[in-house]
Design an enzyme around this catalytic site. Structure first.
Site, PDB file in Angstrom:
ATOM      1  N   CYS A  40      39.260  25.824  13.631  1.00 15.88           N
ATOM      2  CA  CYS A  40      39.625  25.629  12.227  1.00 15.88           C
ATOM      3  C   CYS A  40      38.605  24.706  11.557  1.00 15.88           C
ATOM      4  O   CYS A  40      38.069  23.791  12.185  1.00 15.88           O
ATOM      5  CB  CYS A  40      41.021  25.017  12.142  1.00 15.88           C
ATOM      6  SG  CYS A  40      41.571  24.676  10.453  1.00 15.88           S
ATOM      7  N   SER A  42      39.204  22.433   9.567  1.00 19.94           N
ATOM      8  CA  SER A  42      39.709  21.059   9.436  1.00 19.94           C
ATOM      9  C   SER A  42      39.118  20.127  10.498  1.00 19.94           C
ATOM     10  O   SER A  42      38.848  18.962  10.215  1.00 19.94           O
ATOM     11  CB  SER A  42      41.237  21.033   9.514  1.00 19.94           C
ATOM     12  OG  SER A  42      41.786  21.648   8.375  1.00 19.94           O
ATOM     13  N   HIS A  45      35.951  18.508   9.466  1.00 20.22           N
ATOM     14  CA  HIS A  45      35.972  17.384   8.515  1.00 20.22           C
ATOM     15  C   HIS A  45      35.882  16.041   9.247  1.00 20.22           C
ATOM     16  O   HIS A  45      35.477  15.044   8.663  1.00 20.22           O
ATOM     17  CB  HIS A  45      37.246  17.397   7.661  1.00 20.22           C
ATOM     18  CG  HIS A  45      37.405  18.634   6.822  1.00 20.22           C
ATOM     19  ND1 HIS A  45      36.389  19.162   6.074  1.00 20.22           N
ATOM     20  CD2 HIS A  45      38.474  19.426   6.604  1.00 20.22           C
ATOM     21  CE1 HIS A  45      36.837  20.241   5.433  1.00 20.22           C
ATOM     22  NE2 HIS A  45      38.092  20.419   5.744  1.00 20.22           N
ATOM     23  N   HIS A  61      43.696  21.644  16.856  1.00 17.89           N
ATOM     24  CA  HIS A  61      45.103  21.594  16.437  1.00 17.89           C
ATOM     25  C   HIS A  61      45.674  22.996  16.254  1.00 17.89           C
ATOM     26  O   HIS A  61      46.718  23.169  15.646  1.00 17.89           O
ATOM     27  CB  HIS A  61      45.221  20.813  15.116  1.00 17.89           C
ATOM     28  CG  HIS A  61      44.472  21.483  14.007  1.00 17.89           C
ATOM     29  ND1 HIS A  61      43.118  21.336  13.840  1.00 17.89           N
ATOM     30  CD2 HIS A  61      44.880  22.347  13.051  1.00 17.89           C
ATOM     31  CE1 HIS A  61      42.721  22.060  12.812  1.00 17.89           C
ATOM     32  NE2 HIS A  61      43.765  22.703  12.318  1.00 17.89           N
ATOM     33  N   CYS A 163      47.845  27.247  12.918  1.00 19.45           N
ATOM     34  CA  CYS A 163      47.318  26.720  11.655  1.00 19.45           C
ATOM     35  C   CYS A 163      46.902  27.820  10.672  1.00 19.45           C
ATOM     36  O   CYS A 163      47.519  27.976   9.627  1.00 19.45           O
ATOM     37  CB  CYS A 163      46.171  25.742  11.877  1.00 19.45           C
ATOM     38  SG  CYS A 163      45.585  25.034  10.322  1.00 19.45           S
TER      39      CYS A 163
HETATM   40  N1  LIG Z   1      46.243  22.239   3.774  1.00 21.20           N
HETATM   41  C1  LIG Z   1      46.374  22.552   5.053  1.00 21.20           C
HETATM   42  O1  LIG Z   1      47.435  22.396   5.649  1.00 21.20           O
HETATM   43  C2  LIG Z   1      45.181  23.126   5.750  1.00 21.20           C
HETATM   44  C3  LIG Z   1      45.314  23.726   7.014  1.00 21.20           C
HETATM   45  C4  LIG Z   1      44.194  24.332   7.577  1.00 21.20           C
HETATM   46  C5  LIG Z   1      42.977  24.304   6.935  1.00 21.20           C
HETATM   47  N2  LIG Z   1      42.871  23.669   5.736  1.00 21.20           N
HETATM   48  C6  LIG Z   1      41.607  23.661   5.000  1.00 21.20           C
HETATM   49  O2  LIG Z   1      41.385  24.943   4.458  1.00 21.20           O
HETATM   50  C7  LIG Z   1      39.983  25.107   4.240  1.00 21.20           C
HETATM   51  C8  LIG Z   1      39.544  26.435   4.807  1.00 21.20           C
HETATM   52  O3  LIG Z   1      39.600  26.381   6.223  1.00 21.20           O
HETATM   53  P1  LIG Z   1      39.052  27.619   7.095  1.00 21.20           P
HETATM   54  O4  LIG Z   1      39.298  27.272   8.516  1.00 21.20           O
HETATM   55  O5  LIG Z   1      39.552  28.884   6.531  1.00 21.20           O
HETATM   56  O6  LIG Z   1      37.466  27.520   6.798  1.00 21.20           O
HETATM   57  P2  LIG Z   1      36.384  28.694   6.953  1.00 21.20           P
HETATM   58  O7  LIG Z   1      35.074  28.019   7.048  1.00 21.20           O
HETATM   59  O8  LIG Z   1      36.813  29.654   8.001  1.00 21.20           O
HETATM   60  O9  LIG Z   1      36.506  29.485   5.565  1.00 21.20           O
HETATM   61  C9  LIG Z   1      36.028  28.981   4.353  1.00 21.20           C
HETATM   62  C10 LIG Z   1      35.495  30.162   3.550  1.00 21.20           C
HETATM   63  O10 LIG Z   1      35.097  29.706   2.265  1.00 21.20           O
HETATM   64  C11 LIG Z   1      33.927  30.426   1.900  1.00 21.20           C
HETATM   65  N3  LIG Z   1      33.263  29.650   0.853  1.00 21.20           N
HETATM   66  C12 LIG Z   1      32.657  28.442   0.957  1.00 21.20           C
HETATM   67  N4  LIG Z   1      32.213  28.028  -0.249  1.00 21.20           N
HETATM   68  C13 LIG Z   1      32.577  28.996  -1.135  1.00 21.20           C
HETATM   69  C14 LIG Z   1      32.444  29.137  -2.546  1.00 21.20           C
HETATM   70  N5  LIG Z   1      31.846  28.199  -3.282  1.00 21.20           N
HETATM   71  N6  LIG Z   1      32.935  30.246  -3.123  1.00 21.20           N
HETATM   72  C15 LIG Z   1      33.545  31.204  -2.383  1.00 21.20           C
HETATM   73  N7  LIG Z   1      33.714  31.114  -1.052  1.00 21.20           N
HETATM   74  C16 LIG Z   1      33.233  30.030  -0.444  1.00 21.20           C
HETATM   75  C17 LIG Z   1      33.157  30.553   3.201  1.00 21.20           C
HETATM   76  O11 LIG Z   1      32.198  31.584   3.152  1.00 21.20           O
HETATM   77  C18 LIG Z   1      34.283  30.825   4.178  1.00 21.20           C
HETATM   78  O12 LIG Z   1      34.512  32.219   4.334  1.00 21.20           O
HETATM   79  C19 LIG Z   1      39.318  23.880   4.885  1.00 21.20           C
HETATM   80  O13 LIG Z   1      39.054  22.921   3.880  1.00 21.20           O
HETATM   81  C20 LIG Z   1      40.386  23.392   5.830  1.00 21.20           C
HETATM   82  O14 LIG Z   1      40.250  22.021   6.130  1.00 21.20           O
HETATM   83  C21 LIG Z   1      43.941  23.094   5.133  1.00 21.20           C
HETATM   84 ZN   LIG Z   2      43.705  23.978  10.837  1.00 17.71          ZN
END
Ligand SMILES: NC(=O)c1ccc[n+]([C@@H]2O[C@H](COP(=O)([O-])OP(=O)(O)OC[C@H]3O[C@@H](n4cnc5c(N)ncnc54)[C@H](O)[C@@H]3O)[C@@H](O)[C@H]2O)c1
Ligand SMILES: [Zn+2]
Ligand SMILES: [Zn+2]
Length: 364
Positions: A40, A42, A45, A61, A163
Protein backbone atom coordinates in the site's frame (compact mmCIF):
# COMPACT_ATOMS: atom_id res chain seq x y z
CA UNK A 1 10.98 -17.10 18.17
CA UNK A 2 13.07 -15.91 15.26
CA UNK A 3 11.48 -14.64 12.05
CA UNK A 4 12.25 -12.26 9.17
CA UNK A 5 10.86 -8.81 8.67
CA UNK A 6 11.31 -5.66 6.56
CA UNK A 7 12.42 -2.86 8.87
CA UNK A 8 12.53 0.86 8.18
CA UNK A 9 15.25 2.41 10.34
CA UNK A 10 14.51 6.02 9.46
CA UNK A 11 13.14 8.51 6.91
CA UNK A 12 14.66 8.08 3.47
CA UNK A 13 16.06 4.61 4.20
CA UNK A 14 15.36 1.47 2.18
CA UNK A 15 13.37 -1.38 3.73
CA UNK A 16 15.92 -3.70 5.34
CA UNK A 17 14.99 -7.39 5.45
CA UNK A 18 16.56 -8.90 8.56
CA UNK A 19 16.27 -11.69 11.10
CA UNK A 20 14.24 -10.46 14.05
CA UNK A 21 13.06 -11.84 17.37
CA UNK A 22 9.29 -12.02 17.69
CA UNK A 23 7.69 -11.92 21.15
CA UNK A 24 5.42 -14.76 22.25
CA UNK A 25 1.71 -13.84 22.10
CA UNK A 26 0.70 -12.27 25.42
CA UNK A 27 -2.75 -11.98 26.94
CA UNK A 28 -5.35 -11.45 24.18
CA UNK A 29 -2.73 -11.71 21.44
CA UNK A 30 -2.25 -14.04 18.53
CA UNK A 31 0.71 -14.97 16.36
CA UNK A 32 -0.13 -14.89 12.66
CA UNK A 33 1.99 -16.51 9.96
CA UNK A 34 1.71 -13.98 7.14
CA UNK A 35 1.04 -15.49 3.72
CA UNK A 36 0.51 -12.32 1.68
CA UNK A 37 0.77 -8.58 2.18
CA UNK A 38 -0.04 -5.75 -0.20
CA UNK A 39 2.33 -2.87 -0.94
CA UNK A 40 0.00 0.00 0.00
CA UNK A 41 1.15 3.53 -0.70
CA UNK A 42 0.53 4.43 2.97
CA UNK A 43 3.65 2.52 4.08
CA UNK A 44 5.65 4.68 1.69
CA UNK A 45 4.58 7.82 3.59
CA UNK A 46 6.77 6.54 6.45
CA UNK A 47 9.70 6.28 4.04
CA UNK A 48 9.24 9.82 2.68
CA UNK A 49 8.53 11.25 6.12
CA UNK A 50 5.14 12.58 4.98
CA UNK A 51 3.56 10.61 7.83
CA UNK A 52 5.21 10.77 11.28
CA UNK A 53 6.08 7.27 12.40
CA UNK A 54 7.93 5.64 15.28
CA UNK A 55 11.33 4.25 14.22
CA UNK A 56 12.56 1.61 13.82
CA UNK A 57 9.45 0.12 12.27
CA UNK A 58 8.33 -3.15 10.74
CA UNK A 59 5.98 -1.95 7.98
CA UNK A 60 2.87 -3.45 6.43
CA UNK A 61 -0.80 -3.18 7.30
CA UNK A 62 -2.51 -5.02 4.41
CA UNK A 63 -2.05 -8.71 5.17
CA UNK A 64 -3.61 -12.14 5.46
CA UNK A 65 -2.36 -15.35 6.99
CA UNK A 66 -2.94 -18.19 9.42
CA UNK A 67 -3.16 -18.03 13.19
CA UNK A 68 -0.25 -20.10 14.50
CA UNK A 69 -0.50 -19.61 18.24
CA UNK A 70 -2.74 -17.78 20.70
CA UNK A 71 -1.99 -16.23 24.06
CA UNK A 72 -4.09 -16.62 27.21
CA UNK A 73 -7.60 -15.14 27.09
CA UNK A 74 -8.01 -15.37 23.31
CA UNK A 75 -11.56 -16.39 22.37
CA UNK A 76 -12.21 -15.14 18.85
CA UNK A 77 -9.80 -17.29 16.87
CA UNK A 78 -7.83 -20.52 17.21
CA UNK A 79 -4.64 -21.92 15.68
CA UNK A 80 -5.26 -22.87 12.05
CA UNK A 81 -7.81 -20.10 11.39
CA UNK A 82 -7.28 -18.03 8.26
CA UNK A 83 -7.49 -14.31 8.92
CA UNK A 84 -7.29 -10.85 7.39
CA UNK A 85 -5.38 -8.37 9.56
CA UNK A 86 -7.03 -5.03 10.24
CA UNK A 87 -5.75 -1.70 11.46
CA UNK A 88 -8.16 0.48 13.49
CA UNK A 89 -9.49 -2.63 15.27
CA UNK A 90 -12.99 -2.07 16.67
CA UNK A 91 -13.62 -2.70 20.38
CA UNK A 92 -17.33 -3.22 19.67
CA UNK A 93 -18.64 -1.25 22.64
CA UNK A 94 -17.43 2.36 22.49
CA UNK A 95 -19.76 5.14 21.35
CA UNK A 96 -18.50 5.03 17.76
CA UNK A 97 -18.62 1.24 17.49
CA UNK A 98 -22.12 1.28 18.94
CA UNK A 99 -23.33 3.77 16.33
CA UNK A 100 -21.92 1.92 13.32
CA UNK A 101 -18.66 3.80 13.04
CA UNK A 102 -16.33 1.07 14.17
CA UNK A 103 -13.65 2.31 11.74
CA UNK A 104 -13.42 5.26 14.13
CA UNK A 105 -13.38 3.10 17.27
CA UNK A 106 -12.49 5.39 20.15
CA UNK A 107 -10.46 2.69 21.82
CA UNK A 108 -8.44 2.11 18.63
CA UNK A 109 -7.90 5.85 18.29
CA UNK A 110 -6.76 6.20 21.88
CA UNK A 111 -4.34 3.35 21.44
CA UNK A 112 -0.77 4.54 21.48
CA UNK A 113 0.48 3.41 18.06
CA UNK A 114 4.02 2.25 18.23
CA UNK A 115 3.68 1.35 21.91
CA UNK A 116 3.32 -2.31 21.02
CA UNK A 117 6.77 -3.48 20.00
CA UNK A 118 6.53 -7.17 19.13
CA UNK A 119 9.81 -7.29 17.16
CA UNK A 120 13.39 -6.96 18.28
CA UNK A 121 16.52 -6.56 16.11
CA UNK A 122 20.03 -5.15 16.57
CA UNK A 123 19.26 -5.01 20.30
CA UNK A 124 16.31 -2.63 19.83
CA UNK A 125 12.57 -3.03 20.30
CA UNK A 126 10.74 -2.38 17.04
CA UNK A 127 7.26 -1.00 16.47
CA UNK A 128 4.84 -2.25 13.82
CA UNK A 129 2.77 -0.24 11.34
CA UNK A 130 -0.80 -0.01 12.60
CA UNK A 131 0.34 -2.35 15.39
CA UNK A 132 0.31 -5.05 12.68
CA UNK A 133 3.69 -5.26 10.92
CA UNK A 134 2.70 -7.52 8.04
CA UNK A 135 6.03 -7.11 6.20
CA UNK A 136 7.20 -10.12 8.20
CA UNK A 137 7.03 -13.89 7.98
CA UNK A 138 5.03 -13.77 11.21
CA UNK A 139 3.73 -11.12 13.58
CA UNK A 140 2.03 -10.87 16.97
CA UNK A 141 -1.13 -8.75 17.18
CA UNK A 142 -4.16 -8.27 19.38
CA UNK A 143 -6.97 -10.72 18.57
CA UNK A 144 -9.04 -7.58 17.84
CA UNK A 145 -6.82 -7.03 14.79
CA UNK A 146 -7.90 -10.16 12.93
CA UNK A 147 -11.07 -11.11 11.07
CA UNK A 148 -11.53 -14.81 10.40
CA UNK A 149 -12.19 -15.80 6.78
CA UNK A 150 -12.98 -19.04 4.94
CA UNK A 151 -10.02 -21.25 4.10
CA UNK A 152 -10.63 -21.33 0.37
CA UNK A 153 -9.96 -17.62 -0.20
CA UNK A 154 -6.52 -17.10 -1.77
CA UNK A 155 -4.27 -15.23 0.67
CA UNK A 156 -3.15 -12.62 -1.86
CA UNK A 157 -6.74 -11.67 -2.65
CA UNK A 158 -7.67 -11.72 1.05
CA UNK A 159 -4.74 -9.49 2.01
CA UNK A 160 -6.16 -6.62 -0.03
CA UNK A 161 -9.31 -6.65 2.11
CA UNK A 162 -7.03 -5.39 4.87
CA UNK A 163 -6.81 -1.97 3.24
CA UNK A 164 -7.02 -1.24 -0.52
CA UNK A 165 -10.39 -2.85 -1.20
CA UNK A 166 -12.16 -1.84 1.99
CA UNK A 167 -10.83 1.73 1.85
CA UNK A 168 -11.55 2.27 -1.83
CA UNK A 169 -14.89 0.46 -2.07
CA UNK A 170 -16.15 2.09 1.12
CA UNK A 171 -15.09 5.54 -0.11
CA UNK A 172 -17.67 5.25 -2.88
CA UNK A 173 -20.38 3.21 -1.16
CA UNK A 174 -20.34 4.59 2.39
CA UNK A 175 -18.55 7.93 2.34
CA UNK A 176 -19.53 9.38 -1.04
CA UNK A 177 -22.88 7.60 -0.59
CA UNK A 178 -23.16 6.97 -4.32
CA UNK A 179 -26.73 6.29 -5.41
CA UNK A 180 -28.12 4.71 -8.58
CA UNK A 181 -27.69 7.10 -11.50
CA UNK A 182 -25.04 9.24 -9.80
CA UNK A 183 -22.04 10.45 -11.75
CA UNK A 184 -18.73 9.74 -10.05
CA UNK A 185 -15.13 10.74 -10.71
CA UNK A 186 -12.17 8.95 -9.11
CA UNK A 187 -8.88 10.84 -9.23
CA UNK A 188 -5.97 8.41 -8.85
CA UNK A 189 -6.92 4.92 -9.95
CA UNK A 190 -4.24 2.92 -8.15
CA UNK A 191 -4.63 0.10 -5.63
CA UNK A 192 -7.16 2.02 -3.54
CA UNK A 193 -8.83 4.21 -6.19
CA UNK A 194 -9.59 1.27 -8.50
CA UNK A 195 -11.76 -0.11 -5.68
CA UNK A 196 -13.67 3.17 -5.56
CA UNK A 197 -14.36 2.51 -9.25
CA UNK A 198 -15.67 -0.95 -8.29
CA UNK A 199 -17.69 0.49 -5.41
CA UNK A 200 -19.25 3.19 -7.57
CA UNK A 201 -20.35 0.54 -10.09
CA UNK A 202 -21.91 -1.54 -7.31
CA UNK A 203 -23.79 1.43 -6.01
CA UNK A 204 -25.35 1.86 -9.46
CA UNK A 205 -23.42 4.86 -10.74
CA UNK A 206 -24.15 6.16 -14.22
CA UNK A 207 -20.83 7.71 -15.26
CA UNK A 208 -17.67 6.49 -13.53
CA UNK A 209 -14.77 8.61 -14.72
CA UNK A 210 -11.32 7.42 -13.70
CA UNK A 211 -8.48 9.93 -13.81
CA UNK A 212 -4.91 8.66 -13.79
CA UNK A 213 -1.69 9.92 -15.31
CA UNK A 214 -0.57 6.33 -16.04
CA UNK A 215 -1.94 4.55 -19.13
CA UNK A 216 -1.98 1.10 -17.45
CA UNK A 217 -4.21 2.42 -14.65
CA UNK A 218 -6.62 3.97 -17.15
CA UNK A 219 -6.86 0.69 -19.07
CA UNK A 220 -7.41 -1.25 -15.83
CA UNK A 221 -10.04 1.24 -14.66
CA UNK A 222 -12.09 0.48 -17.79
CA UNK A 223 -11.75 -3.27 -17.07
CA UNK A 224 -12.93 -2.66 -13.49
CA UNK A 225 -16.08 -0.81 -14.51
CA UNK A 226 -15.16 2.79 -15.27
CA UNK A 227 -17.18 4.22 -18.16
CA UNK A 228 -14.40 6.68 -19.05
CA UNK A 229 -10.71 7.00 -18.25
CA UNK A 230 -8.77 10.22 -18.77
CA UNK A 231 -5.28 11.46 -17.96
CA UNK A 232 -5.97 14.75 -16.20
CA UNK A 233 -8.42 16.60 -13.97
CA UNK A 234 -8.90 19.15 -16.77
CA UNK A 235 -10.01 16.43 -19.19
CA UNK A 236 -12.35 15.01 -16.54
CA UNK A 237 -13.88 18.45 -16.06
CA UNK A 238 -14.60 18.83 -19.77
CA UNK A 239 -15.93 15.31 -20.05
CA UNK A 240 -18.25 15.71 -17.08
CA UNK A 241 -19.52 19.08 -18.28
CA UNK A 242 -20.34 17.63 -21.72
CA UNK A 243 -21.96 14.44 -20.45
CA UNK A 244 -24.04 15.83 -17.58
CA UNK A 245 -25.51 18.98 -19.14
CA UNK A 246 -23.18 20.91 -16.86
CA UNK A 247 -24.47 19.25 -13.67
CA UNK A 248 -21.02 17.76 -13.07
CA UNK A 249 -20.26 14.84 -10.73
CA UNK A 250 -22.30 13.91 -7.68
CA UNK A 251 -19.15 12.56 -6.10
CA UNK A 252 -15.40 13.03 -6.52
CA UNK A 253 -12.98 10.70 -4.75
CA UNK A 254 -9.36 11.82 -4.43
CA UNK A 255 -7.03 8.83 -4.19
CA UNK A 256 -3.74 9.90 -5.76
CA UNK A 257 -0.60 8.57 -4.08
CA UNK A 258 0.19 11.73 -2.11
CA UNK A 259 -2.57 14.17 -1.22
CA UNK A 260 -2.12 17.85 -2.10
CA UNK A 261 -4.19 20.66 -0.64
CA UNK A 262 -3.17 22.76 -3.65
CA UNK A 263 -5.38 20.71 -5.98
CA UNK A 264 -8.34 20.32 -3.66
CA UNK A 265 -10.29 23.19 -5.22
CA UNK A 266 -9.93 21.64 -8.69
CA UNK A 267 -11.25 18.34 -7.35
CA UNK A 268 -14.22 19.96 -5.59
CA UNK A 269 -14.91 21.82 -8.87
CA UNK A 270 -15.55 18.47 -10.55
CA UNK A 271 -18.69 18.13 -8.44
CA UNK A 272 -21.93 19.99 -8.98
CA UNK A 273 -24.30 21.53 -6.42
CA UNK A 274 -24.64 19.34 -3.30
CA UNK A 275 -21.77 17.22 -4.57
CA UNK A 276 -19.50 15.30 -2.20
CA UNK A 277 -15.71 15.15 -2.35
CA UNK A 278 -14.05 12.32 -0.42
CA UNK A 279 -10.36 12.73 0.35
CA UNK A 280 -8.83 9.27 0.62
CA UNK A 281 -5.26 10.31 -0.18
CA UNK A 282 -3.00 10.94 2.78
CA UNK A 283 -1.26 14.32 2.46
CA UNK A 284 2.04 15.29 4.09
CA UNK A 285 1.25 15.90 7.78
CA UNK A 286 3.30 19.09 7.71
CA UNK A 287 1.10 20.68 5.04
CA UNK A 288 -1.83 22.60 6.49
CA UNK A 289 -3.26 24.73 3.68
CA UNK A 290 -5.77 24.04 0.94
CA UNK A 291 -6.66 26.01 -2.16
CA UNK A 292 -10.45 26.13 -2.35
CA UNK A 293 -12.97 28.82 -3.26
CA UNK A 294 -14.84 28.71 0.02
CA UNK A 295 -17.62 31.07 -1.07
CA UNK A 296 -18.54 28.86 -4.03
CA UNK A 297 -18.24 25.80 -1.82
CA UNK A 298 -20.72 27.26 0.66
CA UNK A 299 -23.12 28.57 -1.94
CA UNK A 300 -23.29 25.23 -3.75
CA UNK A 301 -23.90 23.31 -0.53
CA UNK A 302 -21.06 20.91 -1.14
CA UNK A 303 -19.61 18.33 1.22
CA UNK A 304 -15.96 17.57 1.87
CA UNK A 305 -15.26 14.33 3.70
CA UNK A 306 -12.23 12.54 5.05
CA UNK A 307 -11.78 8.80 4.82
CA UNK A 308 -10.71 6.32 7.48
CA UNK A 309 -10.79 2.77 6.16
CA UNK A 310 -13.61 3.61 3.75
CA UNK A 311 -16.05 4.00 6.62
CA UNK A 312 -16.38 0.20 6.63
CA UNK A 313 -17.39 -1.94 9.58
CA UNK A 314 -14.84 -4.70 9.17
CA UNK A 315 -16.90 -7.46 10.80
CA UNK A 316 -19.79 -6.71 8.46
CA UNK A 317 -17.93 -5.66 5.34
CA UNK A 318 -15.10 -8.18 5.02
CA UNK A 319 -17.61 -11.08 4.85
CA UNK A 320 -19.84 -8.97 2.58
CA UNK A 321 -16.99 -8.22 0.17
CA UNK A 322 -16.02 -11.90 0.11
CA UNK A 323 -19.61 -12.80 -0.79
CA UNK A 324 -19.46 -10.34 -3.70
CA UNK A 325 -16.09 -11.82 -4.74
CA UNK A 326 -17.49 -15.36 -4.76
CA UNK A 327 -20.42 -14.28 -6.91
CA UNK A 328 -18.05 -12.60 -9.35
CA UNK A 329 -19.30 -9.09 -8.51
CA UNK A 330 -16.00 -7.93 -7.00
CA UNK A 331 -12.60 -8.40 -8.61
CA UNK A 332 -9.82 -9.22 -6.14
CA UNK A 333 -7.37 -11.52 -7.95
CA UNK A 334 -7.27 -9.12 -10.90
CA UNK A 335 -6.03 -6.32 -8.61
CA UNK A 336 -2.67 -8.03 -8.28
CA UNK A 337 -0.27 -7.09 -11.05
CA UNK A 338 2.86 -8.72 -9.63
CA UNK A 339 3.96 -10.72 -6.60
CA UNK A 340 7.32 -10.34 -4.88
CA UNK A 341 9.30 -12.10 -2.17
CA UNK A 342 9.93 -10.22 1.08
CA UNK A 343 13.52 -9.69 -0.08
CA UNK A 344 12.19 -7.89 -3.18
CA UNK A 345 10.20 -5.33 -1.20
CA UNK A 346 12.22 -2.33 -2.40
CA UNK A 347 11.77 -3.47 -6.00
CA UNK A 348 8.03 -3.72 -5.33
CA UNK A 349 7.88 -0.13 -4.08
CA UNK A 350 10.05 1.06 -6.99
CA UNK A 351 7.53 -0.55 -9.34
CA UNK A 352 4.68 1.20 -7.49
CA UNK A 353 6.40 4.55 -8.01
CA UNK A 354 7.06 3.71 -11.66
CA UNK A 355 3.31 3.10 -12.14
CA UNK A 356 3.84 -0.55 -13.11
CA UNK A 357 1.43 -2.11 -10.61
CA UNK A 358 -2.24 -1.80 -9.90
CA UNK A 359 -1.19 -3.55 -6.69
CA UNK A 360 2.04 -5.33 -5.89
CA UNK A 361 1.79 -8.08 -3.27
CA UNK A 362 4.48 -9.87 -1.27
CA UNK A 363 3.74 -13.60 -1.23
CA UNK A 364 5.51 -15.60 1.51
N1 LIG B 1 -7.69 7.07 4.20
C1 LIG B 1 -7.34 5.80 4.35
O1 LIG B 1 -7.85 5.09 5.21
C2 LIG B 1 -6.32 5.25 3.41
C3 LIG B 1 -6.09 3.86 3.33
C4 LIG B 1 -5.20 3.39 2.37
C5 LIG B 1 -4.51 4.27 1.56
N2 LIG B 1 -4.71 5.61 1.70
C6 LIG B 1 -4.04 6.56 0.82
O2 LIG B 1 -4.63 6.50 -0.46
C7 LIG B 1 -3.68 6.97 -1.42
C8 LIG B 1 -3.62 6.00 -2.57
O3 LIG B 1 -3.00 4.80 -2.13
P1 LIG B 1 -2.68 3.64 -3.20
O4 LIG B 1 -2.09 2.52 -2.43
O5 LIG B 1 -3.84 3.42 -4.07
O6 LIG B 1 -1.51 4.34 -4.07
P2 LIG B 1 -1.06 3.96 -5.56
O7 LIG B 1 0.30 4.51 -5.73
O8 LIG B 1 -1.32 2.52 -5.82
O9 LIG B 1 -2.11 4.75 -6.48
C9 LIG B 1 -2.07 6.14 -6.65
C10 LIG B 1 -2.49 6.43 -8.08
O10 LIG B 1 -2.57 7.84 -8.27
C11 LIG B 1 -2.10 8.12 -9.58
N3 LIG B 1 -1.73 9.54 -9.59
C12 LIG B 1 -0.71 10.15 -8.94
N4 LIG B 1 -0.73 11.48 -9.17
C13 LIG B 1 -1.82 11.71 -9.96
C14 LIG B 1 -2.41 12.89 -10.50
N5 LIG B 1 -1.88 14.09 -10.27
N6 LIG B 1 -3.51 12.75 -11.26
C15 LIG B 1 -4.05 11.53 -11.49
N7 LIG B 1 -3.54 10.39 -10.99
C16 LIG B 1 -2.45 10.48 -10.24
C17 LIG B 1 -0.95 7.15 -9.77
O11 LIG B 1 -0.63 6.97 -11.13
C18 LIG B 1 -1.52 5.90 -9.12
O12 LIG B 1 -2.19 5.08 -10.06
C19 LIG B 1 -2.36 7.15 -0.64
O13 LIG B 1 -2.22 8.51 -0.28
C20 LIG B 1 -2.58 6.28 0.57
O14 LIG B 1 -1.78 6.68 1.66
C21 LIG B 1 -5.60 6.11 2.60
ZN1 LIG C 1 -3.19 0.89 3.21
ZN1 LIG D 1 -14.89 0.91 19.73
Amino acid sequence: MSTRAAILWGVGEKWSVEDVDLAEPGFGQVRVKIHATGLCHSDDHAVTGDMPTPFPLVGGHEGAGVVEAVGPGVTRVAPGDHVVLIFQPPCGHCRNCARGRSNLCLNAALQDYGAAKPFKARGRDIAATGDLGTFADATVVSERCVVKIAKDVPFAAASLLGCAVTTGWGAAVYLAEVEPGDNVVVIGSGGVGINSVQGARHAGANLVVAVDTVELKRRKALEFGATHAVASVEEAKELLAENTDGRMADAAILSVGVGDGGILGQIVDLTGPAGTTVVTSVSPFASTSVDLNLALFTLSQKTLRGNVYGGVQVHRDIPLLLDLYRQGHLKLDELITKTYTLDQINEGYADMHAGKNLRGVIAF
